[in-house]
Design an enzyme around this catalytic site. Structure first.
Site, PDB file in Angstrom:
ATOM      1  N   SER A 124      54.122  36.040  31.855  1.00  0.00           N
ATOM      2  CA  SER A 124      53.909  37.304  32.586  1.00  0.00           C
ATOM      3  C   SER A 124      54.849  37.919  33.450  1.00  0.00           C
ATOM      4  O   SER A 124      54.901  39.037  33.856  1.00  0.00           O
ATOM      5  CB  SER A 124      52.578  37.521  32.999  1.00  0.00           C
ATOM      6  OG  SER A 124      52.640  36.520  34.043  1.00  0.00           O
ATOM      7  N   HIS A 145      52.105  38.193  24.836  1.00  0.00           N
ATOM      8  CA  HIS A 145      51.474  38.127  26.168  1.00  0.00           C
ATOM      9  C   HIS A 145      50.316  38.591  25.974  1.00  0.00           C
ATOM     10  O   HIS A 145      49.972  39.651  25.747  1.00  0.00           O
ATOM     11  CB  HIS A 145      52.544  39.082  27.156  1.00  0.00           C
ATOM     12  CG  HIS A 145      51.922  39.061  28.651  1.00  0.00           C
ATOM     13  ND1 HIS A 145      51.841  40.124  29.381  1.00  0.00           N
ATOM     14  CD2 HIS A 145      51.452  38.186  29.283  1.00  0.00           C
ATOM     15  CE1 HIS A 145      51.326  40.083  30.402  1.00  0.00           C
ATOM     16  NE2 HIS A 145      51.111  38.630  30.329  1.00  0.00           N
ATOM     17  N   GLU A 157      51.173  41.838  24.006  1.00  0.00           N
ATOM     18  CA  GLU A 157      52.589  42.403  24.232  1.00  0.00           C
ATOM     19  C   GLU A 157      53.502  41.558  23.551  1.00  0.00           C
ATOM     20  O   GLU A 157      53.334  40.337  23.790  1.00  0.00           O
ATOM     21  CB  GLU A 157      52.996  42.621  25.518  1.00  0.00           C
ATOM     22  CG  GLU A 157      52.319  43.661  26.357  1.00  0.00           C
ATOM     23  CD  GLU A 157      52.489  43.987  27.914  1.00  0.00           C
ATOM     24  OE1 GLU A 157      52.608  45.031  28.356  1.00  0.00           O
ATOM     25  OE2 GLU A 157      52.619  42.828  28.463  1.00  0.00           O
ATOM     26  N   ASN A 195      51.832  44.926  32.955  1.00  0.00           N
ATOM     27  CA  ASN A 195      51.872  44.542  34.260  1.00  0.00           C
ATOM     28  C   ASN A 195      52.651  45.444  35.322  1.00  0.00           C
ATOM     29  O   ASN A 195      52.473  45.409  36.364  1.00  0.00           O
ATOM     30  CB  ASN A 195      52.336  42.984  34.317  1.00  0.00           C
ATOM     31  CG  ASN A 195      51.259  41.874  34.216  1.00  0.00           C
ATOM     32  OD1 ASN A 195      50.252  42.372  34.092  1.00  0.00           O
ATOM     33  ND2 ASN A 195      51.819  40.744  33.887  1.00  0.00           N
TER      34      ASN A 195
HETATM   35  N1  CAA Z   1      35.799  34.506  27.648  1.00  0.00           N
HETATM   36  C1  CAA Z   1      35.165  34.894  26.625  1.00  0.00           C
HETATM   37  N2  CAA Z   1      34.397  35.970  26.666  1.00  0.00           N
HETATM   38  C2  CAA Z   1      34.338  36.593  28.067  1.00  0.00           C
HETATM   39  C3  CAA Z   1      34.716  36.279  28.891  1.00  0.00           C
HETATM   40  C4  CAA Z   1      35.778  35.124  29.007  1.00  0.00           C
HETATM   41  N3  CAA Z   1      36.254  34.715  30.080  1.00  0.00           N
HETATM   42  N4  CAA Z   1      34.467  37.124  29.990  1.00  0.00           N
HETATM   43  C5  CAA Z   1      33.576  37.978  29.516  1.00  0.00           C
HETATM   44  N5  CAA Z   1      33.531  37.730  28.148  1.00  0.00           N
HETATM   45  C6  CAA Z   1      32.660  38.421  27.018  1.00  0.00           C
HETATM   46  C7  CAA Z   1      31.391  38.578  27.418  1.00  0.00           C
HETATM   47  O1  CAA Z   1      30.898  37.233  26.901  1.00  0.00           O
HETATM   48  C8  CAA Z   1      30.724  39.813  27.090  1.00  0.00           C
HETATM   49  O2  CAA Z   1      30.450  39.656  25.496  1.00  0.00           O
HETATM   50  P1  CAA Z   1      29.383  40.316  24.957  1.00  0.00           P
HETATM   51  O3  CAA Z   1      29.610  41.830  25.206  1.00  0.00           O
HETATM   52  O4  CAA Z   1      29.672  40.053  23.431  1.00  0.00           O
HETATM   53  O5  CAA Z   1      28.205  39.791  25.378  1.00  0.00           O
HETATM   54  C9  CAA Z   1      31.866  40.719  27.141  1.00  0.00           C
HETATM   55  O6  CAA Z   1      33.094  40.012  27.368  1.00  0.00           O
HETATM   56  C10 CAA Z   1      31.594  41.512  28.644  1.00  0.00           C
HETATM   57  O7  CAA Z   1      31.614  40.814  29.631  1.00  0.00           O
HETATM   58  P2  CAA Z   1      30.403  40.824  30.741  1.00  0.00           P
HETATM   59  O8  CAA Z   1      29.306  41.695  30.047  1.00  0.00           O
HETATM   60  O9  CAA Z   1      30.252  39.481  31.510  1.00  0.00           O
HETATM   61  O10 CAA Z   1      31.241  41.657  31.940  1.00  0.00           O
HETATM   62  P3  CAA Z   1      31.870  43.024  31.887  1.00  0.00           P
HETATM   63  O11 CAA Z   1      31.645  43.792  30.826  1.00  0.00           O
HETATM   64  O12 CAA Z   1      31.705  43.568  33.209  1.00  0.00           O
HETATM   65  O13 CAA Z   1      33.540  42.665  31.408  1.00  0.00           O
HETATM   66  C11 CAA Z   1      35.701  41.995  31.792  1.00  0.00           C
HETATM   67  C12 CAA Z   1      34.249  41.887  32.216  1.00  0.00           C
HETATM   68  C13 CAA Z   1      35.874  41.988  30.307  1.00  0.00           C
HETATM   69  C14 CAA Z   1      36.461  41.042  32.545  1.00  0.00           C
HETATM   70  C15 CAA Z   1      35.892  43.550  32.430  1.00  0.00           C
HETATM   71  O14 CAA Z   1      35.326  43.851  33.521  1.00  0.00           O
HETATM   72  C16 CAA Z   1      37.457  43.880  32.292  1.00  0.00           C
HETATM   73  O15 CAA Z   1      38.032  44.312  31.162  1.00  0.00           O
HETATM   74  N6  CAA Z   1      38.202  43.914  33.466  1.00  0.00           N
HETATM   75  C17 CAA Z   1      39.501  44.237  33.454  1.00  0.00           C
HETATM   76  C18 CAA Z   1      40.343  43.029  33.318  1.00  0.00           C
HETATM   77  C19 CAA Z   1      41.752  43.149  33.338  1.00  0.00           C
HETATM   78  O16 CAA Z   1      42.325  44.154  33.557  1.00  0.00           O
HETATM   79  N7  CAA Z   1      42.556  42.159  32.760  1.00  0.00           N
HETATM   80  C20 CAA Z   1      44.116  42.270  32.606  1.00  0.00           C
HETATM   81  C21 CAA Z   1      44.596  41.759  33.764  1.00  0.00           C
HETATM   82  S1  CAA Z   1      46.107  41.598  33.688  1.00  0.00           S
HETATM   83  C22 CAA Z   1      46.547  40.052  32.875  1.00  0.00           C
HETATM   84  O17 CAA Z   1      45.927  39.483  32.613  1.00  0.00           O
HETATM   85  C23 CAA Z   1      48.281  39.988  32.567  1.00  0.00           C
HETATM   86  C24 CAA Z   1      48.844  39.187  33.351  1.00  0.00           C
HETATM   87  O18 CAA Z   1      49.822  38.668  33.082  1.00  0.00           O
HETATM   88  C25 CAA Z   1      48.562  39.226  34.968  1.00  0.00           C
END
Ligand code: CAA
Length: 455
Positions: A124, A145, A157, A195
């Site tokens: 990343s 990515h 990505e 990012n």
């Molecule tokens: N693995 C597998 N499934 C997962 C999971 C995981 N680690 N975390 C959550 N889930 C699934 C859950 O099982 C749930 O599935 P169902 O709807 O089928 O039951 C679904 O995802 C939603 O989860 P939750 O209900 O527990 O929680 P939520 O609705 O609050 O969603 C989230 C959680 C998906 C993390 C959401 O809050 C989100 O999209 N947040 C933003 C995250 C983000 O911006 N990520 C990018 C970061 S930058 C990056 O990663 C790149 C880098 O290089 C730094």
């Protein structure tokens, strides 16, 4: 599959931390045979544990049957031996972000996999071109990515370098699509699309928090409720890992010298102190303790409408400004001047909470808290578009599919009105004198022409 793509049936994943384990799950769910490698047998077994736990949760939630889970786990071989990757058509590495480690792994793979195999990195922050240039066949090196949590977020990505073969890019892009992901193909630029925008936004949020003008809970509420994002910025930093966020800030700053992207002092201190977020149990929040709900007691004022309530609560150096309601509720900014007393603020907070409006207490500054988070982020998206790095559609896809935004930044500008975004940025730039807040010339053009970015 389209023409000029390579057959990808067996894949390898190297490094089984949060991202690597998630990537294994994505491939196995898509029906591919996966060889999952980590440095020792213990680490490989830890990777198996991650996969069992993640799929186990899905079984509990009724999203997967036990038989499906067993079949999925049966498609994955966990090992500590890179040579078990000999038959892989594609290998994705997700090891720690160190160029020397990645180069060494890719160099070793040159002697193990077939000449046709594609070597992908989930980096990343590092330059794909530098990783590729250190290998025997740089034309087969590409970025793949994923976003955390990889099984949930759809963005991949696909990063090309000036050395990457076209059919390698096509193959990886098509594979991502077949797996139900949304690929966005872009060149090798610091932070890629998501990012570069997201981490700069997070760095700004941390700097706002550093001022002490707003609590962590209120800052997060401004992102979650005020913008409608799935998580507030500080909660998201804790999910990503503060070490990762700091690393990406450093790379962005070195590439652009944009002070907005520089690692905030607080972030550096937290990383130095080992507070890396969820993975260490402590970051901006403490994951071992009950979270503070940020709702101090106070006398509750009631009114027939929320608008009337906002008026009733204003006065004594405090004004209450309501935002439109969204999917995550409605936000009110409680603007505190030097003349305000704490009792007035506590009363405003308690009354708004009783009326099911989320209060955010901040100082009397242009943009308040919500727009101070949102508008510079939107401006950055327009600057990226203007630079020719990515299209408006790709930028919006990156943020919706990669970070769970309900709408991409350019769509948000269209919905708010480019003229309103421009006016807000100009007020903030005038108050702070920060060059990074100067509106992009492209935003000025769109506001003048009344022309949407999407649509
Ligand atoms: N693995 C597998 N499934 C997962 C999971 C995981 N680690 N975390 C959550 N889930 C699934 C859950 O099982 C749930 O599935 P169902 O709807 O089928 O039951 C679904 O995802 C939603 O989860 P939750 O209900 O527990 O929680 P939520 O609705 O609050 O969603 C989230 C959680 C998906 C993390 C959401 O809050 C989100 O999209 N947040 C933003 C995250 C983000 O911006 N990520 C990018 C970061 S930058 C990056 O990663 C790149 C880098 O290089 C730094």
């Amino acid at each position: 599959m389209t023409e000029n793509t390579r057959t990808i049936e067996q894949v390898g994943v190297i490094g089984l931390g949060t991202m690597g384990a998630g990537i294994v799950e994505v491939f196995a769910k898509a029906g591919l045979a996966v060889v999952a490698v980590d440095g020792t047998t213990e680490l490989a077994e830890r990777g198996r544990g991650f996969l069992e736990k993640s799929t186990g949760k899905q079984v509990q939630r009724g999203r997967m049957t036990e038989a499906d889970q067993a079949e999925l786990l049966g498609r994955v071989t966990f090992t500590a031996e890179l040579r078990d990757l000999a038959a892989a058509d594609l290998v994705v590495e997700a090891v720690p972000e160190r160029l020397d480690i990645k180069r060494e792994i890719f160099g070793t793979l040159d002697g193990i996999v077939s000449d046709q195999a594609i070597l992908a990195s989930n980096t990343s922050s590092l330059s794909l071109t530098e990783i590729a240039a250190g290998t025997k066949h740089p034309h087969r090196v590409v970025g793949m990515h994923f976003f955390n949590p990889a099984p949930v977020l759809k963005l991949v990505e696909v990063i090309t370098t000036i050395l990457t073969d076209d059919d390698v890019v096509t193959s990886v892009r098509d594979l991502a699509t077949q797996m139900g992901k949304k690929p966005v193909v872009v060149g090798d630029r610091a932070g890629f699309v998501a990012n570069a925008l997201l981490i700069t936004y997070l760095a700004r949020a941390i700097r706002t928090y550093e001022t002490g003008h707003v609590t962590r809970e209120d800052l997060d509420a401004a992102g979650r409720v005020g913008i409608g994002l799935p998580m507030g910025p500080l909660t998201l930093c804790d999910l990503i890992g503060l070490d990762v966020a700091k690393e990406v800030c450093g790379v962005l700053y070195n590439a652009t010298h944009d002070p907005s992207a520089a690692p905030p002092a607080l972030l550096e201190q937290m990383v130095a102190a080992g507070r890396l977020g969820r993975k260490t149990g402590q970051g901006f929040y403490d994951y071992g303790e009950q979270a503070d709900d940020g709702s101090p007691a106070g006398d509750v004022v009631t009114a027939d409408s929320v608008e009337a309530l906002a008026t009733a609560l204003s006065g004594d150096g405090v004004t209450v400004e309501l935002h439109q309601g969204g999917d995550n509720g409605r936000l009110a900014e409680v603007v505190r001047t030097a003349a305000a007393d704490q009792a007035t603020i506590d009363r405003a907070r308690a009354s708004l909470l009783a009326a099911e409006v989320t209060p955010v207490v901040g100082r009397d500054r242009a943009g308040r808290v919500r727009d101070a988070l949102l508008l510079p982020h939107l401006n950055d998206a327009v600057k990226m578009l203007d630079s020719g790095y990515a299209s408006a559609e790709d930028i919006d896809t990156a943020m919706t599919a990669g970070c769970g935004y309900p709408r991409g930044p350019l769509q948000i500008i269209d919905d708010l009105g480019a003229d309103r975004v421009l006016e807000g940025l100009r007020a903030m730039a005038a108050e702070t004198g920060e060059p990074a807040l100067h509106p992009s010339p492209l935003l000025v053009e769109h506001a003048a022409a009344g022309r949407p970015f999407r649509g």
